[in-house]
Design an enzyme around this catalytic site. Structure first.
Site, PDB file in Angstrom:
ATOM      1  N   GLU C 738       5.873   2.868  -4.639  1.00 33.57           N
ATOM      2  CA  GLU C 738       4.640   3.125  -5.407  1.00 33.57           C
ATOM      3  C   GLU C 738       3.545   2.168  -5.018  1.00 33.57           C
ATOM      4  OE1 GLU C 738       3.822   5.430  -7.498  1.00 33.57           O
ATOM      5  OE2 GLU C 738       5.681   6.368  -8.110  1.00 33.57           O
ATOM      6  N   ASP C 739       3.261   2.096  -3.749  1.00 32.09           N
ATOM      7  CA  ASP C 739       2.137   1.336  -3.204  1.00 32.09           C
ATOM      8  C   ASP C 739       2.257  -0.170  -3.297  1.00 32.09           C
ATOM      9  OD1 ASP C 739      -0.070   3.776  -4.557  1.00 32.09           O
ATOM     10  OD2 ASP C 739       0.687   3.580  -2.522  1.00 32.09           O
ATOM     11  N   ALA C 740       3.419  -0.703  -3.636  1.00 35.22           N
ATOM     12  CA  ALA C 740       3.503  -2.158  -3.662  1.00 35.22           C
ATOM     13  C   ALA C 740       3.504  -2.684  -2.227  1.00 35.22           C
ATOM     14  CB  ALA C 740       4.760  -2.604  -4.389  1.00 35.22           C
ATOM     15  N   ARG C 924      -2.410  10.959   0.544  1.00 31.61           N
ATOM     16  CA  ARG C 924      -3.758  10.418   0.471  1.00 31.61           C
ATOM     17  C   ARG C 924      -4.612  10.769   1.661  1.00 31.61           C
ATOM     18  NH1 ARG C 924      -0.863   5.688  -2.045  1.00 31.61           N
ATOM     19  NH2 ARG C 924      -0.846   6.482  -4.155  1.00 31.61           N
TER      20      ARG C 924
END
Lengths: 306, 98, 1118
Positions: C738-740, C924
């Site tokens: 999750e984008d960490a 994205r």
């Protein structure tokens, strides 16, 4: 020990040593051992670096913590760091001559203009720690700049530590190993199924020039160690035959096959100046051995209790 | 956060007496991977694996299951092997260096 | 024209920005206000004279008004100030306003010049500012950063910006369909005197006129009659004689006859009866006269009407009716409210002008009141004759201006304007946030309304307003930003243009009858929305005006538009229009030639020369409709009239940070525009000299490898906000979900992502009315190593009672050991003061972590005699939870910090600073980031910066070739080895340099926990907010979830037992709350029971009791 390796004993060959770098080949060991060596070189070989900074006066444009951070990152020549104890092991409270080397940085810009304060301005407080000094033989390391009438007066202690605790204690700029390429050319297929033009295409597909076309228009390996495992040559070979890149999946019958030798590693270690490159490598072995010894010592009591 | 104090090493055995989990404090992949390789090379070893349970804790576990010998001895033997490799390489390095 | 000349054309853009654009709008508008507008305000007939009702001889006339250079008066000494001094000392950067007056004193006429009537806040960078036109060295001497955008005010030490306000154009007819499906034509007339709205509306098939002063809608025919058009045929001729017009008007005309209004007088009487708040009775005028006045001055007030000559108004009304009928028949003729040709932008100069005018009027009316008071009383013969100068209240203007700018509330009685939120504190989070705020446009729509029209992207915005830069959330689409080359016009005088138009053949419309006005081939000419006349050869007029404009004889911002279908020509010279420059194309060739560009680079030519010689032209939104504009040289065709200077200028300066934005999904560009303003970086060259409440800085900020032309134009490369991080895009360790982001511990120890938080705390020693003031006291001496906490908190102070620079302070440590007098009101003898008369009121350090005091600043200003500012600097290396983002809207929080030896490495020894998870790419679609990595990697090998300018930029193929030449793969993927095991990672890893920004959301500022803590006094519930050690709210929606689970006890625990449970004593007999076993109502001790209820409930009951409502509790035991 040699039964473990079935034929090839562990060996180390030094290819090149300069003042800053060492290039050597380690063979007869597995990648895990080579990696352990690399990791110890980066993180567990002790050096000296400035660790405690007392600031008496600072009227420069950088604030105290900033300057302390920069001082810590200055590499100090630590060839004799065996003479010093780790701060936690030393029996003194505070610091003493066995665990710390003190420096003084006291500069005031009185003339005007911009004055560079560099590592050459670090002076020892006592003769005894003279061997530990900034590794700036290539040029002074800039710490900060002072304007007219600005001054700094700092006393700092250099202590022994390892890279695991903070990157300033890491003795290497980089320590890395790579695998030796193993290139297999199926010359029989190359001669029968490929035209000279197509063989030339395979030669040109290599970005670093590993291959060359010899007088009989056959592919020859000339710069083996430059191979960077991009596998372009493999892909090119298969595509010319089958017009499909997915043929690579058939590993057994490739025209060109690039793989790595599993037990031959080319190490390149560049020192930051704190230790000589060969010292780093030998210290790394020593430390690795010590770690194993420490564990070994813990075993007999456990065996006895069984 | 220094590396040599609190070096502990605990053993958790299972019922068979042939399987052990060693928990090292203060060691990580550096020792773990090398030991694991050497242990697997040993014919007597049925199973060997290592892991670092959580990256924030300096704990490393090695699980060892042997056919015949007690696991602690097998571990000791591998440690000795690794030590001898290092010593050999160090002596070769020193000799070539001079 | 070759490719090269196209590249060189770009040089026009920095030349343009040096002269106009970006922040210059604010400065130019304020310059106009200070030099021209203020003089016009003072010399306008309603303001220039003050007369007295009681003494006809008395007058006060203002001859001239000037604003001087900024200065401050202290102890009767006037000295000039610099902006930086104002910021530090909490002063207002203002200059005295001087007037020259002539007035009567006693029997003589006295002329006085140089009289100060107040202080005008000065915008930094304007013509009266000391920073104008100074070289970098001179600016450095004044401690100002040369790259500071300027264009803001400094009021009491705070930097305030007057944002650009967007509003609908005044004095134009807008046709729309209202909620009842009636066609409505509105005009908002606004002149210096009045502002009102006139509406011509169709109800069913009849047409009416509506106005605020009239209580009822008036049929349009009656209005025409009242204005003097008695014959029905004339009305038809004014509106239009085609069938549709006759049909539509027919019904309305019938109304007239129904009401029996046939003559002008009857119509006027009818209108007079409908006037609201009629003052006819008071001032003794008849209804007819009043109606005539209303029609002359209030209705359609912007159309000139002298001596009741209504002809212009009649024509105007006719046009409005015609538009309504057109729209009734063809719904497509309705105007778009959101079209930018119908919008005007108001700048600081205009807003301050309005404010100043209002304050000046109040100033004058104050003088008048005072004068009247003096003169109404019987004159005493002794003593000095009255000098009106004593009546002047200088503080009114000064404080009025300061308060308005500092609170942002523009409340002008005369214009009935109550606007809030006009100004904002300039955001100094980073250089980009300051620059972005200077180019921000605020819309006047409320944020709560849901209509999507004003919020959506408009086609007419192209090139004028940035399409990507808008905030997310409730103000999305309402708050916009200017594009790079937009210029906002300023008012030009109209007479010159109208004279020119008349001399070019425009004929006065009054010479024509209605029929002739609308015949084909005849074009009606409007100037600023007002009908000027007609012209029979439209092309001649338009081309001549444009030629004259290109030669520089009239202002370059005058726009001439031909509207073919309506047969109208609109000439506009008013202020607030959006315009931008284009290169003129003649006969398929650009007029700008390489030799011109060469002269530009040599400095022989500046941008204005291009405009004055007819090479470059400004077009506003309406005139763009008449032009055929080519985007690039290759697109020039036969009918092309203009050429864009460079397509990347459609973006604003914040969107210009993004490399390769044309390869990104557009919402990602918008997210980056929001985050780029939160990135930590370098604020300005004087960042360590500033004393701001909070400043976030990056210790080792780097300039980006992959940049855009906008970055260089805007100087972001000199004040960057981020690091060129070596990034490997791979999944690693599972702590990057999750984008960490995974950070390299050694990199952060070497200075990557290291931020400095500079905070300030104020403390002032006040003086009170009785002569006493606060005082500083020596701190108690600290003995020994472990003093008790009450003494320990003084450890950082020096002997003077103020904290010593360089000491490390923690929460609760005293910074300034101040004592306040207990009695601030009564007079006390100074000699009789003892220590008991003072109580301690020290200033403590507020902040979660121990920090070092970096600077101390002691000053004084007219309001506070002794001001102490303490500046602390905290150094924060990155830790778990700190937020980072790339320049493509890919934000993430640090999930794990990993040792360098565990990081994957390549065969040269490179290891990444940061690992990014590849799952962030597919949904994205930020392809720009992939290209940035490849371009940056190739730039590293070449030693050159790479360019990712929008719609241009370095090509991926070229970058790939450079990579191959240097021994890397052309895709940017490398072979990496795993750091933990030493084996090759089984796939090729995409890795290279990417520019990462550290955002201001750091976990150290947010982490918060509470078990039991302070409670609010009023409701005895836990406090709110991290600063007050508050609790987290279990809100209504969370309560609904618990209800859904049926967890009744949990709800009761959370909402009562853990919060404000209270044991109330209730009297069983009367049901009222009592206290401590006593019921006040029954006056007895019997029947008191203890009941557990939330304190808020008990509070509610008591509040109801205070309102005479008795909440009676009926108790029963369970």
């Amino acid at each position: 020990m040699s039964e473990v390796y079935r034929g090839r004993a562990p060996n180390i060959e030094i290819n090149k040593i300069t003042r800053e770098k060492i290039k050597f080949t380690l063979s007869g060991v597995d990648s895990s051992v080579a990696n352990s060596l690399r990791r110890v070189m980066i993180a567990e070989v002790p050096t000296m670096a400035i660790d405690v900074v007392h600031i008496h006066t600072n009227t420069s444009s950088l604030h105290d913590e900033f300057i302390a951070h920069r001082l810590g990152l200055i590499p100090l020549i630590s060839e004799n760091q065996d003479n010093y104890d780790f701060p936690r092991d030393c029996k003194c409270t505070g610091h003493c001559e066995h665990c710390a080397v003190q420096f003084r940085l006291k500069v005031k810009n009185q003339e005007g203009g911009v004055l560079d304060v560099t590592s050459r301005d670090l002076r020892h407080l006592s003769q005894q720690g003279n061997d530990v000094r900034p590794a700036d033989s290539d040029g002074p390391i800039l710490i900060l700049k002072l304007r007219k009438n600005q001054e700094i007066d700092i006393t700092c202690n250099a202590r022994k530590g390892i890279g695991k605790e903070h990157a300033k204690w890491s003795p290497v700029a980089t320590a890395v190993f790579k695998y030796t390429p193993d290139i297999y050319l199926n010359q029989q297929r190359l001669e029968s199924q490929f035209t000279a033009e197509e063989r030339k295409e395979i030669v040109n597909s290599c970005p670093v020039g590993v291959y060359k076309l010899n007088e009989e228009s056959n592919i020859e390996v000339v710069k083996l160690n430059k191979c960077m495992f991009c596998e372009e040559c493999m892909r090119k070979g298969e595509m010319i035959i089958t017009r499909s890149a997915s043929a690579l999946l058939n590993v057994h019958d490739n025209v060109v096959r690039v793989s790595q030798l599993k037990d031959r590693f080319i190490f390149k270690v560049e020192s930051s100046g704190a230790l000589k490159p060969e010292s780093i490598v030998s210290k790394a072995f020593t430390i690795l051995t010590k770690k194993l010894d420490d564990i070994k010592q813990l075993i007999p009591p456990l065996i006895n209790t069984r | 956060m220094e590396s040599s104090d609190n070096k502990k090493f605990s053993v958790a055995e299972d019922e068979t007496g042939k399987g052990c989990t060693f928990a090292f404090t203060g060691e990580g992949h550096t020792i773990g991977n090398a030991l694991r390789y050497l242990l697997i090379k040993n014919q007597d070893v049925e199973f060997c694996g290592y892991s670092v349970p959580h990256p924030a804790e300096p704990v490393m576990n090695i699980r060892l299951q042997t056919y015949k010998n007690p696991p602690l001895e097998t571990l000791e033997a591998s440690l000795n092997q690794l030590t001898s490799v290092c010593d050999l390489l160090l002596s070769k390095l020193d000799s070539k260096n001079i | 024209m070759s490719q090269n000349s196209h590249q060189e054309q770009n040089l026009l853009i920095p030349a343009f920005l040096q002269l106009r654009g970006l922040v210059k709008q604010h400065i130019d508008s304020y310059d106009y206000f200070l030099t021209t507008d203020i003089k016009q305000i003072v010399s306008s007939p309603s303001n220039c004279c003050v007369l007295s009702d009681y003494n006809p001889d008395f007058y006060l006339k203002y001859k001239d008004i000037r604003v001087l250079m900024p200065s401050i008066e202290e102890d009767a000494v006037i000295s000039s100030i610099t902006p930086h001094e104002c910021r530090l000392r909490d002063l207002t950067y203002a200059a005295p306003i001087e007037v020259d007056i002539e007035y009567i004193k006693g029997n003589k006429i006295i002329c006085r010049s140089g009289l100060e009537i107040g202080m005008m806040p000065i915008m930094l960078g304007c013509c009266n500012c000391v920073l104008r036109n100074k070289s970098e060295e001179e600016l450095a001497k004044m401690l100002e950063c040369p790259y500071d955008p300027r264009g803001y005010f400094i009021i009491k030490g705070v930097e305030k910006v007057i944002l650009i306000q967007e509003q609908a154009s005044k004095n134009r007819i807008i046709v729309e369909i209202d909620s009842k499906n009636n066609v409505v034509a509105q005009v908002t007339s606004s002149t210096h005197e009045k502002k009102s709205r006139t509406v011509v509306q169709s109800k069913g098939s009849k047409i009416y006129m509506k106005h605020n002063t009239l209580s009822e809608d008036i049929p349009i025919a009656i209005v025409f009659k009242a204005l003097g058009v008695q014959a029905d045929q004339e009305i038809f001729q004014l509106v239009g004689t085609q069938k549709q017009y006759i049909d539509a008007l027919g019904m309305s005309l019938q109304e007239c006859s129904i009401l029996n209004i046939l003559t002008e007088k009857q119509a006027l009487r009818f209108i007079g009866s409908k006037i609201k708040n009629s003052k006819a009775a008071k001032t003794g005028r008849t209804k007819i006269e009043e109606a005539r006045d209303v029609l002359a001055t209030v209705v359609l007030s912007h159309v000139p009407c002298e001596n009741y000559d209504f002809r212009a108004k009649i024509r105007y009304l006719g046009i409005m009716v015609r538009k309504v009928i057109d729209a009734m028949n063809d719904p497509k003729k309705v105007d778009d409210r959101d079209y930018y040709g119908n919008k005007r932008l108001e700048l600081a100069g205009q807003l301050v002008g309005l404010l100043f005018e209002d304050l000046f009027k109040r100033f004058n009316s104050d003088i008048k009141k005072h004068v009247d008071k003096i003169f109404s009383k019987p004159k005493s013969s002794k003593g000095e004759p009255f000098d009106v100068i004593t009546a002047m209240n200088k503080k009114m203007i000064t404080e009025g201006l300061n308060n308005a700018i500092s609170t942002g509330n523009w409340s002008l009685k005369r214009f009935k304007m109550e606007r809030a939120g006009v100004t904002e504190v300039l955001s100094r989070l980073s250089y980009m946030s300051a620059l972005g705020m200077m180019t921000r446009i605020n819309s006047q729509f409320e944020k709560t309304r849901k209509i999507s029209g004003p919020r959506s992207l408009q086609g007419s915005q192209f090139g004028m307003i940035c399409p990507s830069d808008t905030p997310e959330g409730e103000s999305c689409g309402l708050v916009k930003t200017l594009a790079l080359t937009t210029h906002i016009t300023i008012d030009q005088p109209e007479e010159q243009i109208s004279k020119l138009a008349f001399s070019l053949g425009v004929e006065d419309a009054s010479l024509f009858s209605g029929d002739e006005l609308y015949s084909p081939g005849v074009f009606r000419v409007f100037l600023n929305g007002q009908p000027l006349g007609v012209h029979r050869d439209a092309d001649f007029l338009i081309n001549s005006l444009r030629e004259i404009r290109r030669k520089g004889k009239i202002s370059e911002f005058v726009s001439v538009v031909k509207v073919e279908e309506e047969q109208q020509i609109h000439i506009a010279c008013d202020g607030g229009r959006l315009t931008r420059p284009f290169i003129i194309i003649e006969k398929c060739k650009s007029k700008v030639e390489p030799k011109h560009i060469k002269e530009l680079t040599l400095g022989l030519r500046n941008f204005d020369d291009f405009v004055n010689e007819g090479l470059v032209e400004y077009l506003d939104v309406n005139e763009e409709n008449n032009a055929v504009i080519a985007m690039r040289h290759e697109n020039i065709s036969e009918d092309t009239t203009h050429l864009e200077i460079d397509p990347f200028t459609i973006l604003g300066c914040v969107a210009g940070l993004i490399p390769y934005p044309h390869h990104n999904q557009s919402p990602r560009n918008t997210y980056q525009c929001a985050m780029g303003k939160q990135a930590l970086g370098i604020i300005g060259y004087n960042q360590f000299l500033r004393v701001d409440t909070v400043l976030y800085l990056l210790a080792y900020s780097q300039t980006p490898m992959v940049r855009t032309k906008t970055i260089e134009i805007v100087n972001y490369d000199k004040l960057p906000a981020g690091h060129n991080a070596s990034v490997a895009v791979m999944s690693y360790s599972g702590y990057d979900i999750e984008d960490a982001i995974i950070l390299n511990k050694a990199s952060s120890e070497r200075g990557f992502g290291r931020s400095l938080i500079v905070k300030r705390q104020n403390s002032d020693l006040r003086r009170y009315n009785n002569g006493l003031s606060d005082r500083l006291v020596m701190p108690p001496v600290i003995h020994g190593d472990n003093p008790p906490p009450s003494i320990k908190k003084f450890h950082a102070l020096d002997k003077g009672g103020i904290v010593a620079v360089g000491s490390i302070v923690q929460t609760g440590d005293v910074l300034v050991n101040k004592e306040t007098p207990v009695n601030k009101v009564d007079d006390i003898e100074m000699s009789k003061l003892t220590d008991n008369d003072f109580k301690p009121s020290f200033t403590c350090f507020k902040g979660p972590n121990p920090t070092q005091v970096n600077r101390l600043f002691i000053a004084c200003n007219p309001e506070e005699p002794f001001l102490i500012k303490t500046v602390t600097i905290e150094t924060r290396p990155p830790e778990l939870g700190d937020k980072f983002s790339s320049r493509h809207g890919q934000k993430g929080v640090v999930g794990l910090i990993v040792q360098q030896e565990d990081m994957p490495f390549n065969e040269q020894g490179w290891c990444p600073d940061m690992i990014m998870n590849p799952h962030g790419f597919p949904s994205r679609m930020t392809v720009g980031k992939l290209i940035e990595l490849v371009a940056g990697k190739s730039g590293v090998f070449q030693g050159k910066f790479k360019y990712g300018t929008a719609f241009a930029g370095d090509k991926v193929i070229d970058c790939g070739e450079i990579l191959v030449k240097n021994g890397f793969n052309y895709t940017g993927k490398d072979v990496l080895m795993c750091g933990t095991s030493g084996e090759l990672v089984g796939a090729y890893i995409f890795s290279g340099p990417l520019y990462y920004q550290k955002l201001k959301h750091m976990v150290a500022d947010k982490m918060h926990a509470r078990a039991i803590g302070p409670k609010t006094a009023l409701t005895r519930q836990p406090t709110e907010g991290r600063a007050r050690e508050g609790g987290l709210r279990l809100g209504e929606m969370e309560r609904d979830c618990l209800i859904g689970y049926g967890a009744a006890s949990l709800i009761q625990e959370r909402l009562m037992y853990s919060s404000d449970v209270f044991i109330a004593s209730v009297c069983e007999s009367c049901g009222n709350l009592g206290y401590e076993q006593w019921c006040q109502f029954c006056k007895s001790r019997l029947n008191i029971v203890k009941v557990k209820m939330p304190y808020a409930c008990k509070l509610l009951f008591q509040e109801l009791q205070a309102m005479n409502i008795r909440p009676k509790l009926n108790l029963s035991s369970s």
